[in-house]
Write a protein that holds these residues in place. Structure first.
Motif, PDB file in Angstrom:
ATOM      1  N   SER A  55      35.966   1.883 -23.338  1.00 17.00           N
ATOM      2  CA  SER A  55      34.814   2.348 -24.114  1.00 17.00           C
ATOM      3  C   SER A  55      33.897   1.189 -24.475  1.00 17.00           C
ATOM      4  CB  SER A  55      35.292   3.058 -25.384  1.00 17.00           C
ATOM      5  OG  SER A  55      36.096   4.176 -25.072  1.00 17.00           O
ATOM      6  N   LEU A  56      34.468   0.035 -24.814  1.00 12.55           N
ATOM      7  CA  LEU A  56      33.644  -1.133 -25.128  1.00 12.55           C
ATOM      8  C   LEU A  56      32.872  -1.611 -23.896  1.00 12.55           C
ATOM      9  CD1 LEU A  56      36.078  -3.160 -27.431  1.00 12.55           C
ATOM     10  CD2 LEU A  56      34.080  -1.809 -28.113  1.00 12.55           C
ATOM     11  N   ILE A  57      33.516  -1.588 -22.725  1.00 16.12           N
ATOM     12  CA  ILE A  57      32.820  -1.959 -21.492  1.00 16.12           C
ATOM     13  C   ILE A  57      31.668  -1.001 -21.229  1.00 16.12           C
ATOM     14  CG2 ILE A  57      33.058  -2.160 -18.982  1.00 16.12           C
ATOM     15  CD1 ILE A  57      35.940  -3.072 -19.438  1.00 16.12           C
ATOM     16  N   ALA A  58      31.913   0.287 -21.396  1.00 19.74           N
ATOM     17  CA  ALA A  58      30.866   1.281 -21.170  1.00 19.74           C
ATOM     18  C   ALA A  58      29.704   1.097 -22.136  1.00 19.74           C
ATOM     19  CB  ALA A  58      31.451   2.691 -21.309  1.00 19.74           C
ATOM     20  N   LEU A  59      30.009   0.836 -23.401  1.00 16.89           N
ATOM     21  CA  LEU A  59      28.951   0.639 -24.392  1.00 16.89           C
ATOM     22  C   LEU A  59      28.136  -0.612 -24.076  1.00 16.89           C
ATOM     23  CD1 LEU A  59      27.613   1.498 -27.032  1.00 16.89           C
ATOM     24  CD2 LEU A  59      29.361   0.192 -28.265  1.00 16.89           C
ATOM     25  N   GLY A  60      28.805  -1.692 -23.673  1.00 20.98           N
ATOM     26  CA  GLY A  60      28.090  -2.923 -23.346  1.00 20.98           C
ATOM     27  C   GLY A  60      27.188  -2.761 -22.135  1.00 20.98           C
ATOM     28  N   LEU A  61      27.668  -2.078 -21.095  1.00 20.84           N
ATOM     29  CA  LEU A  61      26.850  -1.874 -19.901  1.00 20.84           C
ATOM     30  C   LEU A  61      25.693  -0.908 -20.175  1.00 20.84           C
ATOM     31  CD1 LEU A  61      29.566  -1.695 -17.113  1.00 20.84           C
ATOM     32  CD2 LEU A  61      27.929  -3.526 -17.532  1.00 20.84           C
ATOM     33  N   ALA A  62      25.928   0.097 -21.011  1.00 25.14           N
ATOM     34  CA  ALA A  62      24.841   1.007 -21.367  1.00 25.14           C
ATOM     35  C   ALA A  62      23.748   0.277 -22.129  1.00 25.14           C
ATOM     36  CB  ALA A  62      25.385   2.172 -22.190  1.00 25.14           C
ATOM     37  N   ALA A  63      24.142  -0.627 -23.030  1.00 27.70           N
ATOM     38  CA  ALA A  63      23.148  -1.424 -23.751  1.00 27.70           C
ATOM     39  C   ALA A  63      22.419  -2.369 -22.812  1.00 27.70           C
ATOM     40  CB  ALA A  63      23.832  -2.207 -24.874  1.00 27.70           C
ATOM     41  N   LEU A  64      23.141  -2.931 -21.838  1.00 21.85           N
ATOM     42  CA  LEU A  64      22.509  -3.828 -20.867  1.00 21.85           C
ATOM     43  C   LEU A  64      21.486  -3.090 -20.015  1.00 21.85           C
ATOM     44  CD1 LEU A  64      22.472  -6.648 -19.503  1.00 21.85           C
ATOM     45  CD2 LEU A  64      24.295  -5.830 -18.000  1.00 21.85           C
ATOM     46  N   ALA A  65      21.770  -1.827 -19.681  1.00 22.67           N
ATOM     47  CA  ALA A  65      20.851  -1.053 -18.852  1.00 22.67           C
ATOM     48  C   ALA A  65      19.523  -0.786 -19.542  1.00 22.67           C
ATOM     49  CB  ALA A  65      21.501   0.270 -18.459  1.00 22.67           C
ATOM     50  N   CYS A  66      19.495  -0.865 -20.858  1.00 21.46           N
ATOM     51  CA  CYS A  66      18.273  -0.586 -21.611  1.00 21.46           C
ATOM     52  C   CYS A  66      17.389  -1.819 -21.776  1.00 21.46           C
ATOM     53  CB  CYS A  66      18.618  -0.007 -22.980  1.00 21.46           C
ATOM     54  SG  CYS A  66      19.415   1.596 -22.891  1.00 21.46           S
ATOM     55  N   LEU A  67      17.801  -2.953 -21.240  1.00 13.45           N
ATOM     56  CA  LEU A  67      17.000  -4.165 -21.397  1.00 13.45           C
ATOM     57  C   LEU A  67      15.783  -4.193 -20.482  1.00 13.45           C
ATOM     58  CD1 LEU A  67      19.789  -6.880 -21.744  1.00 13.45           C
ATOM     59  CD2 LEU A  67      18.467  -5.766 -23.547  1.00 13.45           C
ATOM     60  N   GLY A  68      15.802  -3.426 -19.415  1.00 11.97           N
ATOM     61  CA  GLY A  68      14.669  -3.421 -18.509  1.00 11.97           C
ATOM     62  C   GLY A  68      14.981  -2.665 -17.241  1.00 11.97           C
ATOM     63  N   PRO A  69      13.959  -2.411 -16.404  1.00  7.72           N
ATOM     64  CA  PRO A  69      14.187  -1.644 -15.169  1.00  7.72           C
ATOM     65  C   PRO A  69      15.184  -2.291 -14.216  1.00  7.72           C
ATOM     66  CG  PRO A  69      11.838  -1.823 -15.681  1.00  7.72           C
ATOM     67  CD  PRO A  69      12.552  -2.750 -16.612  1.00  7.72           C
ATOM     68  N   ARG A  70      15.108  -3.610 -14.072  1.00  2.00           N
ATOM     69  CA  ARG A  70      16.039  -4.280 -13.166  1.00  2.00           C
ATOM     70  C   ARG A  70      17.486  -4.159 -13.654  1.00  2.00           C
ATOM     71  NH1 ARG A  70      13.000  -9.974 -11.449  1.00  2.00           N
ATOM     72  NH2 ARG A  70      11.176  -8.983 -10.437  1.00  2.00           N
ATOM     73  N   ALA A  71      17.670  -4.348 -14.955  1.00  2.00           N
ATOM     74  CA  ALA A  71      19.014  -4.209 -15.518  1.00  2.00           C
ATOM     75  C   ALA A  71      19.518  -2.784 -15.354  1.00  2.00           C
ATOM     76  CB  ALA A  71      19.012  -4.612 -16.989  1.00  2.00           C
ATOM     77  N   ASP A  72      18.651  -1.802 -15.531  1.00  2.00           N
ATOM     78  CA  ASP A  72      19.044  -0.407 -15.383  1.00  2.00           C
ATOM     79  C   ASP A  72      19.465  -0.107 -13.946  1.00  2.00           C
ATOM     80  OD1 ASP A  72      19.283   2.329 -16.321  1.00  2.00           O
ATOM     81  OD2 ASP A  72      17.509   2.732 -15.112  1.00  2.00           O
ATOM     82  N   VAL A  73      18.701  -0.618 -12.977  1.00  2.00           N
ATOM     83  CA  VAL A  73      19.060  -0.416 -11.571  1.00  2.00           C
ATOM     84  C   VAL A  73      20.386  -1.104 -11.247  1.00  2.00           C
ATOM     85  CG1 VAL A  73      18.374  -0.926  -9.203  1.00  2.00           C
ATOM     86  CG2 VAL A  73      16.679  -0.100 -10.833  1.00  2.00           C
ATOM     87  N   GLY A  74      20.587  -2.316 -11.795  1.00  2.00           N
ATOM     88  CA  GLY A  74      21.831  -3.033 -11.545  1.00  2.00           C
ATOM     89  C   GLY A  74      23.044  -2.313 -12.107  1.00  2.00           C
ATOM     90  N   VAL A  75      22.927  -1.798 -13.325  1.00  2.00           N
ATOM     91  CA  VAL A  75      24.042  -1.066 -13.930  1.00  2.00           C
ATOM     92  C   VAL A  75      24.306   0.231 -13.164  1.00  2.00           C
ATOM     93  CG1 VAL A  75      24.796   0.176 -15.993  1.00  2.00           C
ATOM     94  CG2 VAL A  75      23.731  -2.076 -16.206  1.00  2.00           C
ATOM     95  N   GLY A  76      23.243   0.929 -12.776  1.00  2.00           N
ATOM     96  CA  GLY A  76      23.424   2.153 -11.999  1.00  2.00           C
ATOM     97  C   GLY A  76      24.107   1.904 -10.674  1.00  2.00           C
ATOM     98  N   LEU A  77      23.742   0.809 -10.007  1.00  2.00           N
ATOM     99  CA  LEU A  77      24.374   0.456  -8.735  1.00  2.00           C
ATOM    100  C   LEU A  77      25.846   0.116  -8.929  1.00  2.00           C
ATOM    101  CD1 LEU A  77      24.051  -0.115  -5.709  1.00  2.00           C
ATOM    102  CD2 LEU A  77      23.359  -2.445  -6.299  1.00  2.00           C
ATOM    103  N   LEU A  78      26.151  -0.598 -10.023  1.00  2.37           N
ATOM    104  CA  LEU A  78      27.549  -0.948 -10.316  1.00  2.37           C
ATOM    105  C   LEU A  78      28.383   0.292 -10.594  1.00  2.37           C
ATOM    106  CD1 LEU A  78      29.644  -3.181 -10.810  1.00  2.37           C
ATOM    107  CD2 LEU A  78      28.867  -3.257 -13.192  1.00  2.37           C
ATOM    108  N   VAL A  79      27.831   1.227 -11.360  1.00  3.14           N
ATOM    109  CA  VAL A  79      28.539   2.470 -11.658  1.00  3.14           C
ATOM    110  C   VAL A  79      28.811   3.258 -10.382  1.00  3.14           C
ATOM    111  CG1 VAL A  79      28.326   4.720 -12.788  1.00  3.14           C
ATOM    112  CG2 VAL A  79      27.710   2.642 -14.026  1.00  3.14           C
ATOM    113  N   ASP A  80      27.792   3.413  -9.534  1.00  2.00           N
ATOM    114  CA  ASP A  80      27.965   4.166  -8.287  1.00  2.00           C
ATOM    115  C   ASP A  80      28.969   3.480  -7.355  1.00  2.00           C
ATOM    116  OD1 ASP A  80      26.118   5.996  -9.175  1.00  2.00           O
ATOM    117  OD2 ASP A  80      24.429   5.037  -8.156  1.00  2.00           O
ATOM    118  N   SER A  81      28.968   2.143  -7.351  1.00  2.00           N
ATOM    119  CA  SER A  81      29.902   1.413  -6.485  1.00  2.00           C
ATOM    120  C   SER A  81      31.348   1.635  -6.917  1.00  2.00           C
ATOM    121  CB  SER A  81      29.565  -0.077  -6.502  1.00  2.00           C
ATOM    122  OG  SER A  81      28.254  -0.313  -6.035  1.00  2.00           O
TER     123      SER A  81
END
Length: 272
Positions: free
Chosen positions: A84-110
């Motif tokens: 849960s802590l990993i998920a919360l940290g990555l969700a917060a990272l995805a909100c920092l900008g479009p590039r971060a959001d794309v990176g987190v989405g790619l990591l989740v899909d991978s």
């Protein structure tokens, strides 16, 4: 009348919590009884003195099953919390900008695209096995779904009217996080972590059953099930049935508890 099933779920959740507390309190005595061998009572069928029977060394199977469920609780709780802590940290990272959001989405899909059990085995094997390796392996493979939920919720909250008003009034980012974002995310984290719990318990048992999890010297449920395979064909059915039923009931109870909590904390679910 529609509230009766939810009341039953709430009462069941309270009974489950009371049973878990009793298990944790009885852990020292359970450990002693589970380790006590009696070679004159080897492979006894379930009866009055031994409700679940005994194993090949004459140890009480009820005590070993309860201690195995207690170990599963500790491992599952630690893995679900870390995930849960990993998920919360990555969700917060995805909100920092479009590039971060794309990176987190790619990591989740991978991660979601990889075979789940194989990834678990590889991580646990690379870390050398044991309790710590199982916790890390389960946590590192159970965060993607929750990350998606938290990421979508954060993106909606950032565009909410009250968050925009706070920015216009000059509130700092820390103030917005503490007073607006975190209070809205905590219920989702709690429900998501609780729903991760049964998956963590099942995968811990699977890893241990395959020999990549907890030590064979520990009375974990996976160890009990692996040991029972040698004697099931000889008619000693209780060696595998009772530990398996205990694991199934524990997983179903936490799944029901998580769904009941989701209905209580999610406004749309609560109105249905």
């Amino acid at each position: 009348m529609r509230g009766n099933p939810r009341l039953g779920l709430a009462l069941g959740a309270l009974a489950l919590l009371a049973a878990l507390v009793a298990l944790l309190i009885a852990q020292p005595s359970l450990a002693e009884r589970a380790a006590a061998s009696d070679f004159q009572a080897r492979l006894l069928a379930p009866g009055g003195e031994h409700w679940f029977g005994t194993d090949v060394l004459g140890r009480d199977l009820l005590a070993r099953t309860l201690q195995g469920l207690t170990l599963s609780l500790w491992v599952g709780a630690a893995a679900a919390l870390l995930g849960s802590l990993i998920a919360l940290g990555l969700a917060a990272l995805a909100c920092l900008g479009p590039r971060a959001d794309v990176g987190v989405g790619l990591l989740v899909d991978s991660v979601l695209g990889l075979p789940h059990l194989i990834l678990l085995i590889l991580i646990a094997f690379a870390l050398g096995g044991g309790t710590q390796a199982v916790i890390i392996a389960v946590a590192l493979t159970h965060w993607p779904s929750l990350t998606r939920v938290l990421r979508a919720e954060l993106l909606q909250l950032r565009q909410a009217d009250y968050v925009r008003l706070s920015r216009r009034f000059g509130k700092s980012r820390g103030y917005i996080i503490r007073h607006h974002l975190l209070p809205a995310l905590l219920p989702h984290c709690l429900v998501g972590g609780l729903l991760l719990f049964p998956h963590a318990i099942l995968h811990e048992a699977a890893l241990t059953f395959l020999g990549f999890g907890l030590s064979p010297g520990q009375p974990a449920i996976g160890v009990l099930l692996a040991e029972s395979l040698r004697y099931l064909s000889a008619g000693y059915w209780w060696l595998g049935v009772f530990p398996g039923l205990g694991l199934l009931l524990l997983v179903l109870a936490f799944d029901r508890l998580g769904n009941a909590l989701r209905r209580l904390l999610t406004p749309r679910e609560a109105q249905q």
